[in-house]
Scaffold this motif. Structure first.
Motif, PDB file in Angstrom:
ATOM      1  N   GLU A 364       0.813  -1.213   0.000  1.00  0.00           N
ATOM      2  CA  GLU A 364       0.000   0.000   0.000  1.00  0.00           C
ATOM      3  C   GLU A 364       0.852   1.271   0.000  1.00  0.00           C
ATOM      4  OE1 GLU A 364      -2.943  -0.795  -0.618  1.00  0.00           O
ATOM      5  OE2 GLU A 364      -2.741  -2.880  -0.008  1.00  0.00           O
ATOM      6  N   CYS A 365       2.163   1.157  -0.175  1.00  0.00           N
ATOM      7  CA  CYS A 365       3.048   2.327  -0.252  1.00  0.00           C
ATOM      8  C   CYS A 365       4.009   2.145  -1.417  1.00  0.00           C
ATOM      9  CB  CYS A 365       3.829   2.519   1.048  1.00  0.00           C
ATOM     10  SG  CYS A 365       2.854   3.120   2.420  1.00  0.00           S
ATOM     11  N   GLU A 366       3.892   2.986  -2.406  1.00  0.00           N
ATOM     12  CA  GLU A 366       4.709   2.827  -3.615  1.00  0.00           C
ATOM     13  C   GLU A 366       6.164   3.204  -3.400  1.00  0.00           C
ATOM     14  OE1 GLU A 366       4.004   1.555  -6.549  1.00  0.00           O
ATOM     15  OE2 GLU A 366       1.975   1.041  -5.905  1.00  0.00           O
ATOM     16  N   ASN A 367       6.447   4.068  -2.425  1.00  0.00           N
ATOM     17  CA  ASN A 367       7.807   4.590  -2.297  1.00  0.00           C
ATOM     18  C   ASN A 367       8.429   4.320  -0.924  1.00  0.00           C
ATOM     19  OD1 ASN A 367       6.059   6.272  -0.960  1.00  0.00           O
ATOM     20  ND2 ASN A 367       7.096   8.164  -1.556  1.00  0.00           N
ATOM     21  N   VAL A 368       7.920   3.341  -0.201  1.00  0.00           N
ATOM     22  CA  VAL A 368       8.465   3.002   1.113  1.00  0.00           C
ATOM     23  C   VAL A 368       8.896   1.539   1.106  1.00  0.00           C
ATOM     24  CG1 VAL A 368       8.044   2.903   3.596  1.00  0.00           C
ATOM     25  CG2 VAL A 368       6.957   4.682   2.223  1.00  0.00           C
ATOM     26  N   TYR A 369      10.115   1.302   1.588  1.00  0.00           N
ATOM     27  CA  TYR A 369      10.663  -0.045   1.674  1.00  0.00           C
ATOM     28  C   TYR A 369      10.997  -0.349   3.129  1.00  0.00           C
ATOM     29  CZ  TYR A 369      11.175   0.545  -3.362  1.00  0.00           C
ATOM     30  OH  TYR A 369      10.928   0.757  -4.690  1.00  0.00           O
ATOM     31  N   ALA A 370      10.912  -1.601   3.511  1.00  0.00           N
ATOM     32  CA  ALA A 370      11.195  -1.997   4.891  1.00  0.00           C
ATOM     33  C   ALA A 370      12.070  -3.240   4.888  1.00  0.00           C
ATOM     34  CB  ALA A 370       9.909  -2.249   5.667  1.00  0.00           C
ATOM     35  N   LEU A 371      13.111  -3.212   5.727  1.00  0.00           N
ATOM     36  CA  LEU A 371      14.097  -4.294   5.765  1.00  0.00           C
ATOM     37  C   LEU A 371      14.323  -4.763   7.194  1.00  0.00           C
ATOM     38  CD1 LEU A 371      16.883  -2.484   3.676  1.00  0.00           C
ATOM     39  CD2 LEU A 371      14.895  -3.647   2.774  1.00  0.00           C
ATOM     40  N   GLY A 372      14.858  -5.960   7.318  1.00  0.00           N
ATOM     41  CA  GLY A 372      15.310  -6.442   8.616  1.00  0.00           C
ATOM     42  C   GLY A 372      14.192  -6.850   9.554  1.00  0.00           C
ATOM     43  N   ASP A 373      14.452  -6.691  10.854  1.00  0.00           N
ATOM     44  CA  ASP A 373      13.545  -7.193  11.885  1.00  0.00           C
ATOM     45  C   ASP A 373      12.220  -6.452  11.937  1.00  0.00           C
ATOM     46  OD1 ASP A 373      15.704  -8.736  12.441  1.00  0.00           O
ATOM     47  OD2 ASP A 373      16.160  -7.856  14.394  1.00  0.00           O
ATOM     48  N   CYS A 374      12.137  -5.254  11.382  1.00  0.00           N
ATOM     49  CA  CYS A 374      10.910  -4.460  11.495  1.00  0.00           C
ATOM     50  C   CYS A 374       9.843  -4.892  10.505  1.00  0.00           C
ATOM     51  CB  CYS A 374      11.209  -2.973  11.327  1.00  0.00           C
ATOM     52  SG  CYS A 374      11.671  -2.514   9.636  1.00  0.00           S
ATOM     53  N   ALA A 375      10.153  -5.808   9.604  1.00  0.00           N
ATOM     54  CA  ALA A 375       9.200  -6.156   8.544  1.00  0.00           C
ATOM     55  C   ALA A 375       9.268  -7.645   8.236  1.00  0.00           C
ATOM     56  CB  ALA A 375       9.487  -5.343   7.284  1.00  0.00           C
ATOM     57  N   THR A 376       8.256  -8.107   7.527  1.00  0.00           N
ATOM     58  CA  THR A 376       8.232  -9.485   7.046  1.00  0.00           C
ATOM     59  C   THR A 376       7.714  -9.492   5.613  1.00  0.00           C
ATOM     60  OG1 THR A 376       7.419 -11.734   7.480  1.00  0.00           O
ATOM     61  CG2 THR A 376       5.883  -9.926   7.876  1.00  0.00           C
ATOM     62  N   ILE A 377       8.197 -10.416   4.817  1.00  0.00           N
ATOM     63  CA  ILE A 377       7.773 -10.526   3.421  1.00  0.00           C
ATOM     64  C   ILE A 377       6.487 -11.341   3.353  1.00  0.00           C
ATOM     65  CG2 ILE A 377       8.367 -11.421   1.145  1.00  0.00           C
ATOM     66  CD1 ILE A 377      11.281 -10.921   1.798  1.00  0.00           C
ATOM     67  N   ASP A 378       5.461 -10.744   2.788  1.00  0.00           N
ATOM     68  CA  ASP A 378       4.184 -11.432   2.608  1.00  0.00           C
ATOM     69  C   ASP A 378       4.197 -12.082   1.220  1.00  0.00           C
ATOM     70  OD1 ASP A 378       1.661 -12.365   2.891  1.00  0.00           O
ATOM     71  OD2 ASP A 378       0.645 -10.430   2.696  1.00  0.00           O
ATOM     72  N   GLN A 379       4.664 -13.317   1.181  1.00  0.00           N
ATOM     73  CA  GLN A 379       4.813 -14.015  -0.091  1.00  0.00           C
ATOM     74  C   GLN A 379       3.450 -14.265  -0.738  1.00  0.00           C
ATOM     75  OE1 GLN A 379       7.606 -15.125  -1.914  1.00  0.00           O
ATOM     76  NE2 GLN A 379       5.986 -15.527  -3.401  1.00  0.00           N
ATOM     77  N   ARG A 380       3.333 -13.863  -1.977  1.00  0.00           N
ATOM     78  CA  ARG A 380       2.062 -14.047  -2.680  1.00  0.00           C
ATOM     79  C   ARG A 380       1.811 -15.538  -2.904  1.00  0.00           C
ATOM     80  NH1 ARG A 380      -1.572 -10.887  -5.079  1.00  0.00           N
ATOM     81  NH2 ARG A 380      -2.807 -11.694  -6.819  1.00  0.00           N
ATOM     82  N   LYS A 381       0.569 -15.942  -2.699  1.00  0.00           N
ATOM     83  CA  LYS A 381       0.187 -17.352  -2.853  1.00  0.00           C
ATOM     84  C   LYS A 381       0.000 -17.685  -4.328  1.00  0.00           C
ATOM     85  CE  LYS A 381      -0.190 -17.970   1.644  1.00  0.00           C
ATOM     86  NZ  LYS A 381       0.263 -16.638   2.086  1.00  0.00           N
TER      87      LYS A 381
END
Length: 580
Positions: A364-381
């Protein structure tokens, strides 16, 4: 020729040559004085203006955090294309896997830190660093609000804001207390360098308090009872380091209390190091038993006071309390308040962790990226796109897929949905063609949409969240910097897999974590390692492998030399027991 006539002629020559931008003529007079003449053309204003416009065109990148993810991103980023600003409450990078070694003096704190300003030095650009904490992210206005924290009074405002075109959130996570009463007030943590330094002083304090005259033996035992809550890598390594510190150094300094020391490790699960191979977990438990480190599994801590810790034994349902001199809480991580607030803004309030897509971009954010412990990758099914995949593969629109049609798109499927590769591995299938077989193992020439769904129905069960480790964060930072460096190139020359929903191809290949193994030092110059290819290594040789790997992973030669010298000093002189 007089001096002034020479200057006049030089001026006319310069004005007749529009290619000249500026000339500075210096010469000395016989009296030792200095005469200078400078002339610049009006045409120089145009190139200067163009240069300023190019500078303004640089996209503004704000990076929050200087941990593993943030530092890895900054090290490889081509800053000639971006205006980069970094915000972090700490002006250094800490090699966090060695924090347990800092707590006992095996390694000095400054030997595992590197100043951020040393890391961000660039030849082809400049990175600005601000020592402050991000207190709010305004996703609607593309702005972050920050506040500096200094012990001494600083002239001027402490609050400021930064606007961004791209935001990289890499601020890590905080300790998860699970809302257990008394944890924040009465426990030590091992998340930051300051935690390790505080813990080191507290360990020495426990021995000093136990040496004061007039105490009963029970009071001395309580002061020297060290409790570690959490049987993961951090908790286990600290317990092992503390045991070595006591047995190799402190018993010689405090001989009167050497028989009163006790270390207890509390784990809610059935085994310690349960994320490792079962052989490593079993070896660690047996070694701790030999070292007289008490391991209590299946116990959930209910509360912690300044004198005792209360827990429930799951197998018996009993509630017991044990006195302690020091408690170390190492049970996991949780989301920081500033990230929680950001999640509420973008519609992720119901999630526990900030979610990104496979390219590390926040959903939901085109220009924001998150790395490391603060985020998780929501792998598309894969089942979410199963109809689109079938349609893309069915080139002749026959309503059925042949094996060849499936193979034509399978490479893109494997890249876009990595869980398919894990499924094939776990099911011991040699090739994706094996999915196109009937229950009896016979090849199927064609399959319709329902049969295609049935063949891939269990694939998404293999999608797993990545662990919150330094290794994952570092790889994510390096991946994202490569994407930023090739952003303009990949707009016209996409490198990623085909889009099954939509047309064309993705600009970049999705992030793929490559597990390089993990270590668990167990004390007594012994360690355990889980290496790629399902290899397990245990013993003294593994400890030396741990030394070499951790030395090689340092971010500079300065810290590498300091680290090796600390290890050498410890072997020769032992650990320092001073309270500083």
């Amino acid at each position: 020729m007089t001096i002034m006539s020479f200057i006049n002629r030089a001026s006319r020559a310069l004005h007749g040559n529009p290619a000249s931008s500026k000339l500075l003529v210096l010469f000395t007079l016989s009296s030792g004085g200095l005469v200078a003449y400078a002339d610049s053309q009006s045409e120089t204003a145009a190139p200067a203006a163009e240069l300023n416009q190019n500078e303004c065109k640089k996209k503004r990148v704000v990076v929050l955090g200087t941990g593993w993810a943030g530092t890895s991103f900054l090290k490889d980023l081509d800053v000639s294309s971006y205006d980069v600003q970094v915000v972090s409450p700490r002006n250094y990078f800490a090699f966090t896997p060695l924090l347990p070694s800092v707590t006992c003096g095996t390694v000095e704190a400054r030997s595992i830190v590197e100043p951020v300003r040393n890391i961000i030095k660039k030849r082809n650009g400049e990175i600005q660093f601000f020592e402050a904490e991000c207190v709010k992210i305004d996703a609607a206005k593309n702005k972050v609000f920050c506040k500096s924290h200094f012990e001494n009074n600083v002239i001027g405002a402490e609050d400021f804001s930064l606007e961004y075109d791209y935001l990289v959130v890499a601020i890590g996570a905080q300790v998860n207390t699970f809302n257990t009463p008394g944890v924040m007030e009465n426990c030590h943590f091992l998340k930051e360098l300051e935690d390790a330094q505080k813990l080191r002083r507290s360990v020495i304090d426990c021995f000093e308090k136990a040496s004061i005259p007039g105490l009963t033996e029970e009071e001395r035992r309580t002061n020297l009872h060290f409790v570690v809550v959490g049987g993961g890598p951090t908790g286990v390594e600290f317990a092992a380091e503390l045991h070595d510190f006591i047995q190799e150094d402190l018993v010689n300094v405090y001989p009167m209390v050497k028989d009163l020391v006790k270390i207890t490790l509390i784990q809610s699960g059935d085994h310690i190091l349960n994320m490792f191979d079962e052989r490593i977990s079993t070896f660690a438990e047996k070694k701790f038993q030999r070292d007289c480190i008490e391991v209590q599994t299946g116990c959930r801590v209910l509360s912690v006071s300044d004198k005792e810790i209360t827990m429930k034994v799951k197998s018996k349902g009993e509630v017991t309390s044990i006195p302690h001199g020091l408690v170390v809480w190492s049970t996991g991580i949780s989301t920081r308040p500033v990230v929680k607030d950001f999640m509420e803004q973008i519609g992720q309030a119901n999630r526990r962790v900030l979610a990104t897509n496979e390219w590390l971009r926040v959903k939901e954010c085109e220009n924001v990226y998150a790395l490391g412990d603060c985020a998780t990758i929501d792998q598309r099914k894969i089942m979410e796109d199963i109809a689109s995949i079938f349609k893309a593969a069915d080139k002749d629109n026959s309503g059925t897929l042949t094996v060849q049609e499936f193979q034509d798109v399978v490479d893109d499927i494997l890249v876009r949905y990595p869980q398919l590769e894990l499924y094939l591995k776990n099911m011991r299938l040699r090739d994706v063609k094996d999915l196109m077989k009937d229950p009896e193992g016979k090849d199927i020439k064609e399959v319709d949409i329902e049969g295609f769904k049935l063949a891939l129905a269990q694939v998404d069960s293999q999608a797993k969240s990545l662990p919150a480790t330094a290794q994952v964060a570092a790889q994510q930072g390096a991946y994202l910097s490569r994407c930023f460096n090739r952003r303009e190139h990949c707009k016209d020359n996409p490198e990623g897999p085909r889009r099954f929903v939509g047309s064309g191809r993705h600009a970049f290949v999705p992030f793929r974590y490559k597990h390089l193994g993990q270590f668990a030092p167990l004390g007594g110059e012994q360690a355990a390692a889980e290496l790629p290819g399902d290899w397990v290594s245990i013993g003294r040789s593994t400890q030396w492998l741990w030394y070499s790997v951790y030395a090689s992973k340092q971010v500079s030669w300065r810290t590498r030399v300091l680290l090796v010298s600390d290890w050498t000093r410890r072997f020769v002189f032992g650990r320092d027991s001073s309270r500083i």
